[in-house]
Write a protein that holds these residues in place. Structure first.
Motif, PDB file in Angstrom:
ATOM      1  N   ARG A 401       6.507  38.846  -4.570  1.00  0.00           N
ATOM      2  CA  ARG A 401       6.521  40.313  -4.673  1.00  0.00           C
ATOM      3  C   ARG A 401       6.799  40.968  -3.337  1.00  0.00           C
ATOM      4  O   ARG A 401       7.573  41.950  -3.235  1.00  0.00           O
ATOM      5  N   ARG A 402       6.175  40.439  -2.264  1.00  0.00           N
ATOM      6  CA  ARG A 402       6.384  41.021  -0.938  1.00  0.00           C
ATOM      7  C   ARG A 402       7.821  40.839  -0.468  1.00  0.00           C
ATOM      8  O   ARG A 402       8.420  41.745   0.145  1.00  0.00           O
ATOM      9  N   VAL A 403       8.389  39.671  -0.737  1.00  0.00           N
ATOM     10  CA  VAL A 403       9.792  39.438  -0.349  1.00  0.00           C
ATOM     11  C   VAL A 403      10.710  40.411  -1.085  1.00  0.00           C
ATOM     12  O   VAL A 403      11.648  40.994  -0.504  1.00  0.00           O
ATOM     13  N   ALA A 404      10.421  40.624  -2.352  1.00  0.00           N
ATOM     14  CA  ALA A 404      11.251  41.560  -3.120  1.00  0.00           C
ATOM     15  C   ALA A 404      11.123  42.973  -2.573  1.00  0.00           C
ATOM     16  O   ALA A 404      12.129  43.710  -2.431  1.00  0.00           O
ATOM     17  N   ALA A 406      10.191  43.784   0.490  1.00  0.00           N
ATOM     18  CA  ALA A 406      10.826  43.837   1.819  1.00  0.00           C
ATOM     19  C   ALA A 406      12.342  43.935   1.702  1.00  0.00           C
ATOM     20  O   ALA A 406      13.017  44.650   2.474  1.00  0.00           O
ATOM     21  N   THR A 407      12.903  43.227   0.739  1.00  0.00           N
ATOM     22  CA  THR A 407      14.356  43.281   0.535  1.00  0.00           C
ATOM     23  C   THR A 407      14.800  44.686   0.149  1.00  0.00           C
ATOM     24  O   THR A 407      15.820  45.201   0.653  1.00  0.00           O
ATOM     25  N   LEU A 408      14.015  45.315  -0.727  1.00  0.00           N
ATOM     26  CA  LEU A 408      14.361  46.683  -1.131  1.00  0.00           C
ATOM     27  C   LEU A 408      14.244  47.648   0.045  1.00  0.00           C
ATOM     28  O   LEU A 408      15.097  48.532   0.238  1.00  0.00           O
ATOM     29  N   LEU A 409      13.181  47.497   0.852  1.00  0.00           N
ATOM     30  CA  LEU A 409      13.021  48.370   2.010  1.00  0.00           C
ATOM     31  C   LEU A 409      14.141  48.163   3.021  1.00  0.00           C
ATOM     32  O   LEU A 409      14.658  49.128   3.635  1.00  0.00           O
ATOM     33  N   LEU A 410      14.501  46.881   3.213  1.00  0.00           N
ATOM     34  CA  LEU A 410      15.589  46.599   4.156  1.00  0.00           C
ATOM     35  C   LEU A 410      16.891  47.221   3.673  1.00  0.00           C
ATOM     36  O   LEU A 410      17.664  47.792   4.468  1.00  0.00           O
ATOM     37  N   ALA A 411      17.134  47.142   2.379  1.00  0.00           N
ATOM     38  CA  ALA A 411      18.352  47.748   1.833  1.00  0.00           C
ATOM     39  C   ALA A 411      18.307  49.256   1.972  1.00  0.00           C
ATOM     40  O   ALA A 411      19.327  49.908   2.297  1.00  0.00           O
ATOM     41  N   TRP A 462       4.799  49.603   2.559  1.00  0.00           N
ATOM     42  CA  TRP A 462       5.516  49.007   3.707  1.00  0.00           C
ATOM     43  C   TRP A 462       4.644  48.004   4.444  1.00  0.00           C
ATOM     44  O   TRP A 462       5.079  46.909   4.801  1.00  0.00           O
ATOM     45  N   ALA A 463       3.382  48.372   4.654  1.00  0.00           N
ATOM     46  CA  ALA A 463       2.478  47.474   5.370  1.00  0.00           C
ATOM     47  C   ALA A 463       2.307  46.165   4.612  1.00  0.00           C
ATOM     48  O   ALA A 463       2.159  45.093   5.223  1.00  0.00           O
ATOM     49  N   ASP A 464       2.321  46.208   3.273  1.00  0.00           N
ATOM     50  CA  ASP A 464       2.105  45.012   2.467  1.00  0.00           C
ATOM     51  C   ASP A 464       3.228  43.998   2.657  1.00  0.00           C
ATOM     52  O   ASP A 464       2.977  42.792   2.609  1.00  0.00           O
ATOM     53  N   CYS A 465       4.453  44.474   2.903  1.00  0.00           N
ATOM     54  CA  CYS A 465       5.573  43.532   3.036  1.00  0.00           C
ATOM     55  C   CYS A 465       6.198  43.532   4.412  1.00  0.00           C
ATOM     56  O   CYS A 465       7.324  43.039   4.598  1.00  0.00           O
ATOM     57  N   CYS A 466       5.488  44.103   5.405  1.00  0.00           N
ATOM     58  CA  CYS A 466       6.079  44.200   6.754  1.00  0.00           C
ATOM     59  C   CYS A 466       6.291  42.825   7.372  1.00  0.00           C
ATOM     60  O   CYS A 466       7.192  42.630   8.184  1.00  0.00           O
ATOM     61  N   GLY A 467       5.485  41.864   7.015  1.00  0.00           N
ATOM     62  CA  GLY A 467       5.672  40.519   7.551  1.00  0.00           C
ATOM     63  C   GLY A 467       6.968  39.914   7.075  1.00  0.00           C
ATOM     64  O   GLY A 467       7.741  39.337   7.866  1.00  0.00           O
ATOM     65  N   GLY A 478      10.728  36.406  13.584  1.00  0.00           N
ATOM     66  CA  GLY A 478      10.129  35.669  12.482  1.00  0.00           C
ATOM     67  C   GLY A 478       9.154  36.514  11.677  1.00  0.00           C
ATOM     68  O   GLY A 478       8.757  37.610  12.078  1.00  0.00           O
ATOM     69  N   ARG A 479       8.771  35.967  10.532  1.00  0.00           N
ATOM     70  CA  ARG A 479       7.821  36.651   9.681  1.00  0.00           C
ATOM     71  C   ARG A 479       6.403  36.336  10.122  1.00  0.00           C
ATOM     72  O   ARG A 479       6.147  35.375  10.844  1.00  0.00           O
TER      73      ARG A 479
END
Length: 525
Positions: A401-404, A406-411, A462-467, A478-479
């Motif tokens: 879930r976090r990777v998903a 993070a991917t959305l935030l990065l996009a 954001w904090a949940d997937c910042c790593g 790195g993560r």
């Protein structure tokens, strides 16, 4: 004929187990008591006769250990095997044929009987007459002679019944003194002596005298006088049960006189009462062999006083009887000590069995407790494995879930960077943006700009997937791990940010702020 073992008892006098057997023949029923040695004697006689096949008897308990402790249901198994032995014999010789077999007849029709079909005196006499007729036919005695003998027996029995009640009175009126005679039948005297652990003193006399084995009349008078003496009476009362009878005119005394083959009358004989099961077989009573007579009583001749050769001195008679009495008393004491020893031995065996049973029960209980403990540990291990498996699955799901996210935030950040903006910033106008710096427990830092009117929920997201976002942006940096559950707080002043519906403007985080990410335990949720 049918025979069934209906019970068993232990004789307190000798500690031997006796089996009560119910016998049925021609609609009449009676009971006999037999011990194991009687079965052995029956088997031995049948082996010599060879007319019937026999099953093997249960093995003898030579040391008496199994009998005393009843180890392994010893009594129940032995009784069942003895019952099977009897049934096997009677199936081969049913009805009168079985009664005609001398070994079986002796085994089933002697002993203490309890007549169930007929209890009156006439019925008992009819039964005795029938048995006597059958015996005479078996022995080949002519019917006329048998009838005469039967008439003679009835005459003697009738005379004894009429005169026995007057025995003490006759002696007292004739001699002025009366010995302490037992008032009752010989069988009752035997039972009394046996119950009191005394000897049976048999006084056979003939008031008429004569050549038929009787002493002169003066001898009888002198002996009767001596028996009435105080010293001799005291001796008799201490050690004996005195039973007397006319050995020429009364049935049982006549039979005893013939059985004992006493050479003279009067006769003073010392008998030791026995159990009917102590009689090994046929033997001469005069030779000191245990006999059973009359039906239901057994005894052995210990000795006798010969008035013709030894005289009738009260002192000599007292010494003679006291010797036998003391010897019998010592034997009784030894038997009592033996019974006490046997009871103590049995009690020790019982206590030992109880201790062994208790130890076995405790051992079984410990085994059960150990098995339950192992089962509990197994269940705990399984639960722990399941919990670990669930946590691993939850962590994997969280990572995905976090990777998903993070991917959305990065996009989204990439789209904002490509769009024209009036001023610098991460996709938000400087005047309307909020620059947040996030500090994690492990010392890592993360930065991002948010619109001023964005809710605190977006910062938590954001904090949940910042790593994962850091790993996606830069392979070098790195993560890093973000706690699964956390809480955001301002650093100065330090205050937790809990209302995720409020905007950054409302929280006064503009234009920039530093937030601390604090790990949160499950118990704090």
């Amino acid at each position: 004929m049918q025979a069934h073992i209906v019970g068993r008892t232990v004789d307190e006098a000798d500690g031997v187990t006796y089996y009560t057997i119910s016998i049925t023949l021609n609609g009449e029923e009676w009971r006999v008591r037999r011990r194991y040695t009687n079965f052995v004697d029956l088997d031995r006689r049948l082996a010599l006769d060879r007319s019937l096949s026999r099953l093997a008897l249960p093995k003898k308990d030579f040391l008496g250990f199994f009998n005393r402790l009843d180890s392994g249901n010893f009594h129940i198994q032995r009784q069942a095997e003895l019952q099977k032995y009897l049934q096997h014999l009677l199936r081969q010789a049913s009805g009168p044929a079985a009664a005609g077999n001398r070994a079986i007849a002796r085994f089933t029709e002697v002993g203490q009987r309890v007549t169930l079909a007929a209890t009156g005196a006439d019925a008992l006499q009819d039964k005795s007459s029938q048995l006597l007729s059958a015996l005479l036919q078996t022995l080949g005695i002519p019917q006329m002679q048998a009838t005469q003998q039967q008439a003679r027996r009835e005459e003697l029995r009738r005379t004894e019944d009429e005169e026995r009640c007057c025995l003490s009175g006759v002696f007292e009126s004739k001699y002025g003194v009366a010995p302490a005679f037992f008032e009752g039948s010989f069988l009752e005297a035997w039972a009394t002596a046996r119950s009191k652990n005394r000897l049976l003193l048999l006084f056979l006399y003939s008031p008429q005298g004569g050549e038929s084995g009787a002493a002169s009349h003066p001898l009888c008078d002198a002996l009767c006088q001596a028996l009435g003496g105080e010293a001799l009476k005291a001796c008799v009362q201490k050690y004996f049960v005195l039973w007397g009878g006319d050995a020429e005119r009364w049935l049982v005394p006549v039979q005893l006189f013939q059985l004992l083959r006493s050479p003279t009358l009067p006769s003073l004989l010392v008998l030791k009462p026995l159990s009917v099961y102590d009689v090994p077989g046929v033997g001469e009573a005069s030779a000191g062999v245990p006999v059973e007579f009359p039906v239901g009583s057994a005894w052995v001749l210990l000795g006798g006083w010969d008035c013709a050769s030894s005289g009738t001195s009260e002192g000599s008679l007292t010494a003679f009887l006291a010797e036998y009495g003391e010897q019998a008393l010592q034997e009784a004491q030894l038997r009592e000590q033996e019974l006490i020893f046997q009871r103590e031995y049995a009690e020790e065996g019982r206590i030992l069995r109880e201790q062994q049973d208790l130890e076995l029960e405790e051992s079984l209980q410990k085994d059960i407790e150990r098995a339950e403990a192992l089962e509990g540990e197994k269940r705990a291990a399984e639960e722990e494995a399941q919990r670990a498996e669930r946590e691993a699955a939850e962590r994997a799901s969280l990572a995905v879930r976090r990777v998903a996210a993070a991917t959305l935030l990065l996009a989204a950040d990439s789209s904002s960077a490509d769009a024209p903006t009036p001023s610098s910033g991460e996709g938000v106008a400087a005047a309307e943006s909020c620059r947040l710096q996030l500090r994690l427990p492990g010392g890592q830092r993360a930065e991002r700009s948010f619109a001023a009117d964005e809710q605190l929920e977006a910062v938590y997201h954001w904090a949940d997937c910042c790593g994962e976002l850091s790993g996606l942006r830069s392979a070098s940096s790195g993560r890093f791990e973000v706690p699964e559950k956390f809480q955001l707080a301002t650093t100065y002043p330090r205050a937790p940010l809990l209302d995720r519906s409020r905007t950054l403007r409302d929280l006064q985080l503009l234009p920039n702020a530093i937030l601390a990410l604090n790990a949160e335990d499950d118990d704090d949720v």
